[in-house]
Design an enzyme around this catalytic site. Structure first.
Site, PDB file in Angstrom:
ATOM      1  CG  ASP A  21      -4.800 -19.433   8.386  1.00 26.97           C
ATOM      2  OD1 ASP A  21      -4.108 -19.857   7.903  1.00 26.97           O
ATOM      3  OD2 ASP A  21      -6.002 -19.723   8.426  1.00 26.97           O
ATOM      4  N   GLY A  22      -2.963 -17.458   6.836  1.00 24.14           N
ATOM      5  CA  GLY A  22      -2.941 -16.678   5.589  1.00 24.14           C
ATOM      6  C   GLY A  22      -1.478 -16.381   5.050  1.00 24.14           C
ATOM      7  CG  ASN A  23       2.059 -17.141   6.947  1.00 27.96           C
ATOM      8  OD1 ASN A  23       1.616 -16.093   7.304  1.00 27.96           O
ATOM      9  ND2 ASN A  23       2.990 -17.759   7.796  1.00 27.96           N
ATOM     10  N   GLY A  24       0.392 -18.560   3.318  1.00 25.63           N
ATOM     11  CA  GLY A  24       0.257 -19.132   1.924  1.00 25.63           C
ATOM     12  C   GLY A  24      -0.343 -18.264   0.646  1.00 25.63           C
ATOM     13  NE  ARG A  25      -5.483 -18.561   3.075  1.00 26.93           N
ATOM     14  CZ  ARG A  25      -6.266 -18.634   4.169  1.00 26.93           C
ATOM     15  NH1 ARG A  25      -7.362 -17.530   3.875  1.00 26.93           N
ATOM     16  NH2 ARG A  25      -5.800 -18.747   5.195  1.00 26.93           N
ATOM     17  CD1 TRP A  26       0.112 -10.974   2.498  1.00 33.86           C
ATOM     18  CD2 TRP A  26       2.128 -11.799   1.821  1.00 33.86           C
ATOM     19  NE1 TRP A  26       0.786  -9.898   2.298  1.00 33.86           N
ATOM     20  CE2 TRP A  26       2.343 -10.268   2.006  1.00 33.86           C
ATOM     21  CE3 TRP A  26       3.206 -12.624   1.458  1.00 33.86           C
ATOM     22  CZ2 TRP A  26       3.320  -9.710   1.625  1.00 33.86           C
ATOM     23  CZ3 TRP A  26       4.418 -11.788   1.269  1.00 33.86           C
ATOM     24  CH2 TRP A  26       4.265 -10.308   1.319  1.00 33.86           C
ATOM     25  CG  ASN A  69       0.628 -26.601  10.290  1.00 35.59           C
ATOM     26  OD1 ASN A  69       0.852 -25.905  11.296  1.00 35.59           O
ATOM     27  ND2 ASN A  69      -0.148 -26.766   9.543  1.00 35.59           N
ATOM     28  CD1 TRP A  70       3.920 -32.819  13.564  1.00 35.91           C
ATOM     29  CD2 TRP A  70       5.866 -32.394  12.146  1.00 35.91           C
ATOM     30  NE1 TRP A  70       4.631 -32.044  14.311  1.00 35.91           N
ATOM     31  CE2 TRP A  70       5.945 -31.772  13.588  1.00 35.91           C
ATOM     32  CE3 TRP A  70       6.681 -32.014  11.385  1.00 35.91           C
ATOM     33  CZ2 TRP A  70       7.259 -31.468  13.997  1.00 35.91           C
ATOM     34  CZ3 TRP A  70       8.049 -31.569  11.651  1.00 35.91           C
ATOM     35  CH2 TRP A  70       8.236 -31.286  13.061  1.00 35.91           C
ATOM     36  NE  ARG A 195     -10.586 -24.232   9.512  1.00 35.48           N
ATOM     37  CZ  ARG A 195     -10.617 -23.824   8.214  1.00 35.48           C
ATOM     38  NH1 ARG A 195     -11.615 -23.620   7.320  1.00 35.48           N
ATOM     39  NH2 ARG A 195      -9.449 -23.130   7.335  1.00 35.48           N
TER      40      ARG A 195
HETATM   41  C1  FPP Z   1      -0.354 -20.256   8.599  1.00 35.51           C
HETATM   42  O1  FPP Z   1      -0.278 -19.741   7.117  1.00 35.51           O
HETATM   43  C2  FPP Z   1       0.805 -20.070   9.189  1.00 35.51           C
HETATM   44  C3  FPP Z   1       1.898 -21.162   9.531  1.00 35.51           C
HETATM   45  C4  FPP Z   1       1.577 -22.499   9.476  1.00 35.51           C
HETATM   46  C5  FPP Z   1       3.234 -20.844  10.062  1.00 35.51           C
HETATM   47  C6  FPP Z   1       3.421 -19.543  11.135  1.00 35.51           C
HETATM   48  C7  FPP Z   1       4.788 -19.475  10.904  1.00 35.51           C
HETATM   49  C8  FPP Z   1       5.305 -18.026  10.869  1.00 35.51           C
HETATM   50  C9  FPP Z   1       4.602 -16.938  10.894  1.00 35.51           C
HETATM   51  C10 FPP Z   1       6.824 -17.967  10.609  1.00 35.51           C
HETATM   52  C11 FPP Z   1       7.690 -17.959  11.934  1.00 35.51           C
HETATM   53  C12 FPP Z   1       7.207 -17.917  13.303  1.00 35.51           C
HETATM   54  C13 FPP Z   1       7.589 -17.560  14.443  1.00 35.51           C
HETATM   55  C14 FPP Z   1       6.854 -17.764  15.674  1.00 35.51           C
HETATM   56  C15 FPP Z   1       9.043 -17.560  14.607  1.00 35.51           C
HETATM   57  P1  FPP Z   1      -0.756 -20.903   6.207  1.00 35.51           P
HETATM   58  O2  FPP Z   1       0.430 -21.460   5.467  1.00 35.51           O
HETATM   59  O3  FPP Z   1      -1.723 -22.124   6.658  1.00 35.51           O
HETATM   60  O4  FPP Z   1      -1.575 -20.041   5.070  1.00 35.51           O
HETATM   61  P2  FPP Z   1      -2.596 -20.383   4.016  1.00 35.51           P
HETATM   62  O5  FPP Z   1      -3.999 -20.830   5.026  1.00 35.51           O
HETATM   63  O6  FPP Z   1      -2.773 -19.162   3.290  1.00 35.51           O
HETATM   64  O7  FPP Z   1      -2.093 -21.589   3.273  1.00 35.51           O
END
Ligand code: FPP
Length: 250
Positions: A21-26, A69-70, A195
């Site tokens: 988790d946290g890709n978007g915030r990063w 996520n959809w 969570r």
């Molecule tokens: C959650 O961060 C991350 C995801 C919903 C996607 C995870 C996918 C990857 C890391 C890409 C590739 C993966 C594989 C296994 C090949 P978020 O978008 O919910 O972040 P946020 O909470 O900060 O918005």
């Protein structure tokens, strides 16, 4: 940061599951669009998977895409699916080099055809590898998993293949997506959120939970080691008392 050698490889968990988790915030912190965070997240996936196999974990499950996520914007879903397809295809070599078997859990029929095809190819190609099993949770929902298990059991009772007396913890487990995967002993969630988010709710009944504030794109094998060390410092009682556990371990 802990070192690989700090970890007692005799008391490793068999199975670690991670809510990435946290890709978007990063990405936001870097003033970039969310998809950039997912792209950099792949580097974290690669390092964690290699580190997990190297240290000797037998199963690693990654929550890559939930059923919920959809509901994200179409553009983000498309970018994520493309990233998944490309990563799975490109990284099959890494999986082969590291003797890692790939499997997937979730409602895989929801995935775009191209994604499913590439996933099936990688699963087939790596099926004989036996150092570690990498489980990708894709279009996964724990509640949906339990509902489909109930539906399958009800069908079998209706057709006479099962009776009411056959319903027990073992038979329910046998109808989950994870029927042939041991329960995770350790669940890690990154990004500071506290969570479970509909992830492996049956399977984590006795898992140790570990939360870290690190955002997923920054996660590396050393962060996994940190979680493993924390796990090894805990006493797992499974409902018993400390005294009982000490006696058993004496
Ligand atoms: C959650 O961060 C991350 C995801 C919903 C996607 C995870 C996918 C990857 C890391 C890409 C590739 C993966 C594989 C296994 C090949 P978020 O978008 O919910 O972040 P946020 O909470 O900060 O918005």
């Amino acid at each position: 940061m802990p070192n690989k050698t700090d970890i007692n490889t005799n008391t490793l968990p068999n199975h670690v599951a991670i809510i990435m988790d946290g890709n978007g915030r990063w990405a936001k912190q870097q003033s970039k669009i969310r998809v950039f965070g997912h792209k950099v997240g792949v580097t974290a996936v690669r390092d964690t998977v290699e580190g997990a196999a190297e240290i000797g974990l037998k199963y690693l499950t990654l929550y890559a895409f939930s059923s919920e996520n959809w509901n994200r914007p179409k553009s983000e879903i498309n970018a994520l699916m493309e990233l998944l397809v490309n990563t799975i295809t490109k990284e099959t070599k890494t999986l082969m080099n590291n003797n890692i078997r790939l499997v997937a859990i979730g409602n895989l029929d929801d995935l775009p055809k191209k994604c499913l095809n590439n996933l099936s190819l990688a699963i087939e190609k790596t099926s004989q590898n036996n150092k570690m099993t990498l489980v990708l949770a894709l279009s996964y929902s724990s509640r949906k998993e339990i509902v489909q298990a109930i539906q399958q059991i009800a069908e079998k009772i209706k057709s006479g293949d099962m009776s009411m007396d056959d319903i027990n913890e073992e038979s329910v487990k046998n109808h989950l997506y994870t029927y042939n995967i041991p329960d995770p002993e350790l669940l890690i969630r990154t990004s500071g959120e506290l969570r479970i988010s509909n992830f492996l709710m049956w399977q984590i009944a006795y898992s140790e939970l570990y939360f870290t504030k690190i955002l997923w794109p920054d996660f590396r094998r050393e962060n996994l080691y940190e979680a493993l060390l924390d796990f090894q410092s805990r006493e797992r009682r499974f409902g018993k008392t400390s005294e009982q556990i000490e006696k058993e371990n004496a």
